[in-house]
Write an enzyme that holds these catalytic residues in place. Structure first.
Site, PDB file in Angstrom:
ATOM      1  N   GLY A  88       0.702  -1.099   0.034  1.00  0.00           N
ATOM      2  CA  GLY A  88       0.033  -0.041  -0.016  1.00  0.00           C
ATOM      3  C   GLY A  88       1.024   1.060   0.003  1.00  0.00           C
ATOM      4  N   GLU A  89       0.360   2.201   1.032  1.00  0.00           N
ATOM      5  CA  GLU A  89       1.148   3.529   1.019  1.00  0.00           C
ATOM      6  C   GLU A  89       2.477   3.669   1.586  1.00  0.00           C
ATOM      7  OE1 GLU A  89      -2.030   2.934   1.710  1.00  0.00           O
ATOM      8  OE2 GLU A  89      -3.026   3.808  -0.227  1.00  0.00           O
ATOM      9  N   PRO A  90       2.886   2.528   2.461  1.00  0.00           N
ATOM     10  CA  PRO A  90       4.173   2.812   2.956  1.00  0.00           C
ATOM     11  C   PRO A  90       5.374   3.152   1.948  1.00  0.00           C
ATOM     12  CG  PRO A  90       2.996   0.849   3.805  1.00  0.00           C
ATOM     13  CD  PRO A  90       2.388   1.387   2.646  1.00  0.00           C
ATOM     14  N   LEU A  92       5.145   4.557  -0.826  1.00  0.00           N
ATOM     15  CA  LEU A  92       5.193   5.605  -1.271  1.00  0.00           C
ATOM     16  C   LEU A  92       5.607   6.749  -0.285  1.00  0.00           C
ATOM     17  CD1 LEU A  92       3.595   7.358  -4.003  1.00  0.00           C
ATOM     18  CD2 LEU A  92       1.817   7.571  -2.311  1.00  0.00           C
ATOM     19  N   THR A  93       5.094   6.795   0.830  1.00  0.00           N
ATOM     20  CA  THR A  93       5.379   7.773   1.747  1.00  0.00           C
ATOM     21  C   THR A  93       6.924   7.627   1.772  1.00  0.00           C
ATOM     22  OG1 THR A  93       4.603   6.422   3.613  1.00  0.00           O
ATOM     23  CG2 THR A  93       2.761   7.885   2.554  1.00  0.00           C
TER      24      THR A  93
END
Length: 157
Positions: A88-90, A92-93
């Site tokens: 998921g987002e980890p 990306l962030t």
């Protein structure tokens, strides 16, 4: 990265690499341009950068040569289907670390040139913003002696 048991580690690693590089593009390249008084060729209030055809996105040449991704082994996730991994987002962030590393490098360069005041650097840290934030004799010539001490790369003085 830990997020369950991998059904296919190659796919998971590829997803992590892709998400990280998408984030790198977001914090370093993908500048949003709206129609305003600076961009007279655009209708006021319209968004010019609506897709990869109108702004620069990362390419394979932008991927670091030494880019290591690893997954935890034997780390089941009892709340996921078949204890699978969920990318998921980890990743990306995590790419915000690139932005803050750039800002720290600029801060060091500015300090070497006698500027110790706080400076704002808004994302994305484009090449142009980085160059202007690296205040030195070149930027002093561009913005003038009187604004040099208080110059902000985002256009505020």
């Amino acid at each position: 990265m830990d997020f369950g048991l991998s059904m296919n580690p190659n796919i998971d690693v590829g997803q992590i690499e892709g998400a990280f590089m998408q984030g790198v593009g977001m914090v370093t390249m993908e500048e949003i341009i709206w129609g305003d008084e600076q961009h007279k060729w655009l209708e006021s209030g319209s968004l010019f950068t609506q897709g990869p055809g109108t702004y620069k996105i990362p390419s394979f040449n932008d991927v670091p040569i030494n880019f290591r991704v690893s997954l935890f082994k034997n780390a089941p996730n009892p709340f996921a289907i078949f204890s699978s991994k969920g990318v998921g987002e980890p990743a990306l962030t995590l790419s915000t670390t690139v932005f803050f590393a750039i800002k720290k490098a600029i801060e060091s360069y500015r300090h070497d040139n006698g500027l110790t005041k706080y400076f704002a650097l808004n994302s994305p840290a484009t090449c142009e913003k980085i160059r202007m934030a690296c205040a030195d004799n070149f930027t002093k010539d561009v913005v003038g002696e009187e604004t040099y001490e208080n110059f902000q790369p985002n256009g505020s003085y």
